[in-house]
Design a protein around this motif. Structure first.
Motif, PDB file in Angstrom:
ATOM      1  N   GLN A 108      85.441  69.872  34.936  1.00  0.00           N
ATOM      2  CA  GLN A 108      83.925  69.604  36.096  1.00  0.00           C
ATOM      3  C   GLN A 108      83.969  69.612  37.451  1.00  0.00           C
ATOM      4  OE1 GLN A 108      82.815  66.549  37.116  1.00  0.00           O
ATOM      5  NE2 GLN A 108      84.343  65.332  35.813  1.00  0.00           N
ATOM      6  N   THR A 109      83.098  70.111  38.329  1.00  0.00           N
ATOM      7  CA  THR A 109      83.259  70.295  39.617  1.00  0.00           C
ATOM      8  C   THR A 109      82.225  68.999  40.275  1.00  0.00           C
ATOM      9  OG1 THR A 109      81.757  71.877  39.557  1.00  0.00           O
ATOM     10  CG2 THR A 109      84.627  72.020  40.306  1.00  0.00           C
ATOM     11  N   ASN A 133      88.207  65.624  36.589  1.00  0.00           N
ATOM     12  CA  ASN A 133      86.861  66.328  38.205  1.00  0.00           C
ATOM     13  C   ASN A 133      88.119  66.757  38.945  1.00  0.00           C
ATOM     14  OD1 ASN A 133      86.589  66.302  40.709  1.00  0.00           O
ATOM     15  ND2 ASN A 133      84.875  64.757  39.543  1.00  0.00           N
TER      16      ASN A 133
END
Length: 129
Positions: free
Chosen positions: A6-7, A97
């Motif tokens: 995920q960002t 991340n």
């Protein structure tokens, strides 16, 4: 909890006190994590340098290795630090991340570039980086 990359900007990194909520937090954390990964590579290469130097000195002096030699105690202490840093990096990567994962890879590459350019051996059995 989903386990996919995920960002997002809201991430807890290692401890409750290390949280990001915005781009400034992510970028600052990326800088710190990049340095941590580079230091890890530096420690790894410094320990190898100590090992090679001590081995050559023993060959020249024809001394038996000692469990309580200063160099071995230093290498043991550095190994402990290296283990802690490696697990911190693994746990950071496991936040999934993307930005923090990129920081780890970039730091490892920078550290290798800075510290391993005069590397004497290539240990192909090295695992878990």
């Amino acid at each position: 909890m989903e386990m996919s990359f995920q960002t997002g900007l809201n991430t807890v990194i290692l401890f409750d006190g290390w949280k990001t909520h915005d781009w400034q937090g992510i970028v600052g954390s990326m800088i710190g994590i990049t340095l941590m990964a580079a230091i890890y590579e530096g420690l790894k290469n410094y320990r190898e340098h100590l090992y090679v130097s001590a081995s050559l000195a023993r060959l020249g002096d024809r001394k038996e290795p000692s469990l309580f030699s200063g160099v071995h105690i230093l290498q043991t202490f550095l190994q402990m630090i290296q283990i802690v840093i490696s697990y911190f990096l693994m746990l950071i990567f496991m936040t999934y991340n993307v930005w923090l994962c990129v920081a780890i890879v970039l730091g490892g590459a920078i550290g290798y570039w800075l510290f391993a350019w005069q590397r004497i051996s290539t240990d192909i059995t090295e695992c878990c980086n």
